[in-house]
Design an enzyme around this catalytic site. Structure first.
Site, PDB file in Angstrom:
ATOM      1  NE  ARG A  91      -3.515  -2.953   8.297  1.00 27.64           N
ATOM      2  CZ  ARG A  91      -4.644  -3.149   7.610  1.00 27.64           C
ATOM      3  NH1 ARG A  91      -5.244  -4.323   7.654  1.00 27.64           N
ATOM      4  NH2 ARG A  91      -5.175  -2.187   6.898  1.00 27.64           N
TER       5      ARG A  91
ATOM      6  NE  ARG B 122      -3.978  -1.772   1.949  1.00 26.97           N
ATOM      7  CZ  ARG B 122      -4.866  -2.176   2.816  1.00 26.97           C
ATOM      8  NH1 ARG B 122      -4.905  -1.638   4.006  1.00 26.97           N
ATOM      9  NH2 ARG B 122      -5.715  -3.107   2.506  1.00 26.97           N
TER      10      ARG B 122
HETATM   11  P1  FAD Z   1     -12.488  -0.919  16.247  1.00 24.25           P
HETATM   12  O1  FAD Z   1     -13.208  -1.897  15.422  1.00 24.25           O
HETATM   13  O2  FAD Z   1     -12.235   0.406  15.677  1.00 24.25           O
HETATM   14  O3  FAD Z   1     -13.296  -0.732  17.605  1.00 24.25           O
HETATM   15  C1  FAD Z   1     -12.917   0.246  18.532  1.00 24.25           C
HETATM   16  C2  FAD Z   1     -14.045   0.416  19.522  1.00 24.25           C
HETATM   17  O4  FAD Z   1     -13.613   1.230  20.607  1.00 24.25           O
HETATM   18  C3  FAD Z   1     -15.275   1.095  18.961  1.00 24.25           C
HETATM   19  O5  FAD Z   1     -16.391   0.446  19.474  1.00 24.25           O
HETATM   20  C4  FAD Z   1     -15.178   2.516  19.512  1.00 24.25           C
HETATM   21  O6  FAD Z   1     -16.406   3.170  19.626  1.00 24.25           O
HETATM   22  C5  FAD Z   1     -14.583   2.233  20.870  1.00 24.25           C
HETATM   23  N1  FAD Z   1     -13.881   3.342  21.505  1.00 24.25           N
HETATM   24  C6  FAD Z   1     -12.859   4.083  21.039  1.00 24.25           C
HETATM   25  N2  FAD Z   1     -12.464   4.967  21.965  1.00 24.25           N
HETATM   26  C7  FAD Z   1     -13.243   4.780  23.045  1.00 24.25           C
HETATM   27  C8  FAD Z   1     -13.331   5.392  24.318  1.00 24.25           C
HETATM   28  N3  FAD Z   1     -12.550   6.394  24.696  1.00 24.25           N
HETATM   29  N4  FAD Z   1     -14.286   4.949  25.195  1.00 24.25           N
HETATM   30  C9  FAD Z   1     -15.129   3.949  24.839  1.00 24.25           C
HETATM   31  N5  FAD Z   1     -15.095   3.343  23.640  1.00 24.25           N
HETATM   32  C10 FAD Z   1     -14.148   3.748  22.760  1.00 24.25           C
HETATM   33  N6  FAD Z   1      -8.816  -4.757   8.285  1.00 24.25           N
HETATM   34  C11 FAD Z   1      -8.805  -6.008   7.781  1.00 24.25           C
HETATM   35  O7  FAD Z   1      -8.122  -6.885   8.319  1.00 24.25           O
HETATM   36  N7  FAD Z   1      -9.537  -6.312   6.691  1.00 24.25           N
HETATM   37  C12 FAD Z   1     -10.323  -5.403   6.058  1.00 24.25           C
HETATM   38  O8  FAD Z   1     -10.996  -5.722   5.092  1.00 24.25           O
HETATM   39  C13 FAD Z   1     -10.345  -4.075   6.560  1.00 24.25           C
HETATM   40  N8  FAD Z   1     -11.073  -3.124   5.948  1.00 24.25           N
HETATM   41  C14 FAD Z   1     -11.157  -1.888   6.520  1.00 24.25           C
HETATM   42  C15 FAD Z   1     -11.985  -0.930   5.944  1.00 24.25           C
HETATM   43  C16 FAD Z   1     -12.145   0.303   6.549  1.00 24.25           C
HETATM   44  C17 FAD Z   1     -13.036   1.335   5.925  1.00 24.25           C
HETATM   45  C18 FAD Z   1     -11.437   0.594   7.746  1.00 24.25           C
HETATM   46  C19 FAD Z   1     -11.609   1.919   8.407  1.00 24.25           C
HETATM   47  C20 FAD Z   1     -10.588  -0.343   8.294  1.00 24.25           C
HETATM   48  C21 FAD Z   1     -10.449  -1.590   7.695  1.00 24.25           C
HETATM   49  N9  FAD Z   1      -9.604  -2.551   8.236  1.00 24.25           N
HETATM   50  C22 FAD Z   1      -9.578  -3.803   7.706  1.00 24.25           C
HETATM   51  C23 FAD Z   1      -8.938  -2.324   9.516  1.00 24.25           C
HETATM   52  C24 FAD Z   1      -9.762  -3.021  10.604  1.00 24.25           C
HETATM   53  O9  FAD Z   1     -11.133  -2.821  10.338  1.00 24.25           O
HETATM   54  C25 FAD Z   1      -9.454  -2.485  11.985  1.00 24.25           C
HETATM   55  O10 FAD Z   1      -8.075  -2.434  12.204  1.00 24.25           O
HETATM   56  C26 FAD Z   1     -10.058  -3.402  13.037  1.00 24.25           C
HETATM   57  O11 FAD Z   1     -11.435  -3.548  12.793  1.00 24.25           O
HETATM   58  C27 FAD Z   1      -9.821  -2.810  14.415  1.00 24.25           C
HETATM   59  O12 FAD Z   1     -10.598  -3.504  15.340  1.00 24.25           O
HETATM   60  P2  FAD Z   1     -10.579  -3.001  16.846  1.00 24.25           P
HETATM   61  O13 FAD Z   1     -11.532  -3.869  17.569  1.00 24.25           O
HETATM   62  O14 FAD Z   1      -9.200  -2.913  17.318  1.00 24.25           O
HETATM   63  O15 FAD Z   1     -11.105  -1.497  16.762  1.00 24.25           O
HETATM   64  C1  SIN Z   2      -9.631  -3.173   1.972  1.00 25.07           C
HETATM   65  O1  SIN Z   2     -10.659  -3.820   1.805  1.00 25.07           O
HETATM   66  O2  SIN Z   2      -8.972  -2.657   1.070  1.00 25.07           O
HETATM   67  C2  SIN Z   2      -9.154  -2.950   3.360  1.00 25.07           C
HETATM   68  C3  SIN Z   2      -8.349  -4.091   3.765  1.00 25.07           C
HETATM   69  C4  SIN Z   2      -7.482  -3.744   4.930  1.00 25.07           C
HETATM   70  O3  SIN Z   2      -7.399  -2.599   5.347  1.00 25.07           O
HETATM   71  O4  SIN Z   2      -6.841  -4.675   5.420  1.00 25.07           O
END
Ligand code: FAD
Ligand code: SIN
Length: 531
Positions: free
Chosen positions: A380, A284
């Site tokens: 990543r 990327r």
């Molecule tokens: P999140 O899913 O972001 O959850 C964080 C949580 O913490 C949320 O509920 C939020 O409200 C809460 N929170 C934050 N701060 C606070 C606070 N102070 N107090 C209380 N609650 C709080 N990764 C892949 O592997 N494959 C993919 O296809 C992919 N596609 C993506 C597409 C998009 C558009 C994006 C934005 C990311 C994508 N990623 C993908 C990355 C991946 O989605 C994230 O890295 C992963 O979902 C993170 O999971 P998490 O549980 O750590 O955080």
């Molecule tokens: C994507 O679907 O391009 C996001 C995948 C990722 O962030 O790992």
């Protein structure tokens, strides 16, 4: 201030928080707090899928090699091995809790899962639910949690800071303070075990794919609690966010390029062959920089992603969400190229954890995007983050569950009181957010150099101080809490980028364009009080 108690306090309801909660609920009472609606998270917007070796034509060694190669020398090989090894098991676990992935046929065997191809992967290995993978996972995990008698989910509770008791080597995390946004009061939630699962920090930048929740709260809270953070300079910019005034965060999945999509410049040329042998499926950082270069040369604000040579029925079936959203905005992707630009997408660095997701602070675990586990290194591999989040939630639960008894015994009778008690409706922060966004985008963006970074550090130091002051003087509300965190995280990113005088993975320094293994084949670690 209202007092609450739990065995396990989990901050965040994305894949990491929900998976840890489901696992820990068998050991004791779990409270999950989340700052907005229950599903609002980066997880919910994930499109491409979750990388795992489930095909007989693929191998764990190949997934390991791809991850190490994209990570540019900074991955922890042992961690990578464990995570990729666990991939097939974790996919099975997701299927068991009700996630409906896409299959190639009706046999529903794991070996018949439809696999996407994404940048940096040498084989198709991305398990997905069409292009709505995150939404499907989030819904299934939320359903599982709602049905668990030992778990509660408190929405619209925004964690402000971690509660730390004791001094010196006896310091430990004993829960957190949270702002209840409905009732406009502060809750003091005491817990022997706290799991930070607050996700990323894309909102620190002007252009991002991340939803509004991604303000880096977990990194900021842990840092203020004295926990070291690492590799904050490695911010991943996704090459293809939709360029449209009415859809400022909408992602065009890398799986679209995996399925044959071609990037073109303003003259219609397919330019990626000039930049990397893997062309549109190069890592990327390379694709994002190539788009920036082509846009500058052509005097255009965006590049185009062309799918018009692919079968329309295939596009509509494989990418129904992207097709629908673009259509709503007047772009028929089966006939017209999609305007795209790079945008801040993923935070590779974060709160340092060991192999079981435990941080240096007793009683505190971290998993998901908030954590720096050693998996990603300097960049990543696509779709490795859902996998990492789930793996580290799993191991965090496996070590935090049995630790409960020990941690319960030494809990202080009276948790420390917060100095922050005043709640306010006032927030005068638009100007400060604009300054933060401009500074980060212009000076700590895709291409960086000494002068800009030094200027950014000075400005961000002032903004971080102002964030602290506003919270103390004006009082607490969601905006003051989030701005204080975002400004601090911006500063940590800029400081780390300034310190690393080389280019590696996601950090590109125009004044130090080479990789300097002799001095910099190591993590950038920051701890202590800033500014
Ligand atoms: P999140 O899913 O972001 O959850 C964080 C949580 O913490 C949320 O509920 C939020 O409200 C809460 N929170 C934050 N701060 C606070 C606070 N102070 N107090 C209380 N609650 C709080 N990764 C892949 O592997 N494959 C993919 O296809 C992919 N596609 C993506 C597409 C998009 C558009 C994006 C934005 C990311 C994508 N990623 C993908 C990355 C991946 O989605 C994230 O890295 C992963 O979902 C993170 O999971 P998490 O549980 O750590 O955080
Ligand atoms: C994507 O679907 O391009 C996001 C995948 C990722 O962030 O790992």
């Amino acid at each position: 201030m209202v007092d609450e108690h739990a065995d396990f306090l989990i901050i965040g309801s994305g894949i990491a928080g929900l998976w840890a909660a489901l696992r820990l609920a068998d050991h004791g009472r779990v409270i999950v707090i989340t700052k907005k609606d229950e599903a609002e998270s980066n997880t919910n917007y994930a499109q491409g899928g979750i990388a795992a070796v489930v095909s007989q034509l693929d191998s764990i060694d190949s997934h390991l090699r791809d991850t190490l190669s994209v990570g540019c020398g900074l991955c922890n090989r042992r961690v990578v091995r464990r995570v990729v090894d666990a991939g097939p098991r974790l996919v099975r676990d997701l299927i068991e809790v009700g996630v409906r992935f896409t299959y190639r046929d009706s046999s529903r065997k794991i070996t018949n899962l439809d696999l996407g191809l994404e940048g940096g992967h040498s084989a198709p290995r991305v398990v997905h639910a069409t292009d709505l993978t995150g939404q499907e996972i989030e819904a299934a995990l939320l359903k599982g949690l709602t049905n668990h008698p030992n778990a509660e989910l408190w929405v619209h509770h925004l964690a402000i800071d971690l509660m730390v008791a004791g001094t010196g080597s006896d310091r430990r995390c004993v829960g957190a303070w949270a702002f209840d946004r409905y009732r406009r009061l502060i809750r003091q939630i005491a817990a022997p075990v706290t799991v930070l699962a607050t996700g990323g920090a894309g909102q620190v930048y002007r252009h991002t794919t991340n939803p509004e929740i991604a303000t880096g709260d977990g990194v900021a809270m842990a840092f203020r609690a004295g926990v070291p953070v690492a590799n904050m300079e490695f911010v991943q910019f996704h090459p293809t966010r939709l360029y449209h005034p009415k859809a400022k965060r909408f992602l065009i999945s890398e799986a679209v390029r995996g399925a044959g999509g071609i990037l073109r410049n303003s003259r219609g040329e397919a330019f990626m062959a000039k930049y990397h042998p893997l062309r549109d499926l190069a890592p990327r950082d390379i694709v994002a920089r190539a788009i920036v270069t082509e846009c500058r040369r052509g005097g255009r604000a965006c590049a185009c992603l062309d799918l018009t040579h692919l079968r329309p029925s295939f596009i509509r079936r494989r990418f129904p969400n992207i097709y629908r959203r673009c259509r709503e905005l007047g772009i028929d992707i089966t006939r017209q190229p999609i305007p795209v630009v790079p945008a801040a997408h993923y935070m590779c660095g974060g709160v340092i954890t060991d192999a079981s997701g435990e941080t240096e602070l007793d009683g505190l675990w971290a998993s998901g995007e908030v954590a720096s586990t050693g998996l990603h290194g300097a960049n990543r591999l696509a779709s490795n983050s859902l996998l990492e989040a789930m793996y580290f939630a799993d191991v965090a639960a496996a070590s935090a569950g049995p630790a409960l008894r020990r941690l319960r015994q030494n809990l202080p009778a009276k948790p420390p009181r917060s100095k922050l008690a005043k709640v306010t409706r006032i927030a005068r922060l638009k100007h400060d957010w604009d300054l933060l966004h401009d500074t980060m985008w212009d000076e700590v963006g895709i291409v960086r150099e000494q002068h800009g970074l030094a200027h950014a550090v000075a400005r961000l130091t002032e903004l971080a101080r102002r964030g602290d002051r506003r919270l103390r003087d004006d009082g607490i509300n969601a905006d003051t809490i989030e701005f204080r965190n975002a400004a601090l995280v911006g500063l940590l990113i800029a400081k780390s980028a300034l310190t690393r005088t080389e280019s590696r993975g996601l950090q590109f320094r125009s004044d130090y364009p080479r990789t300097d293994d002799r001095n910099w084949k190591k993590d950038t670690v920051i701890r202590g009080v800033l500014p």
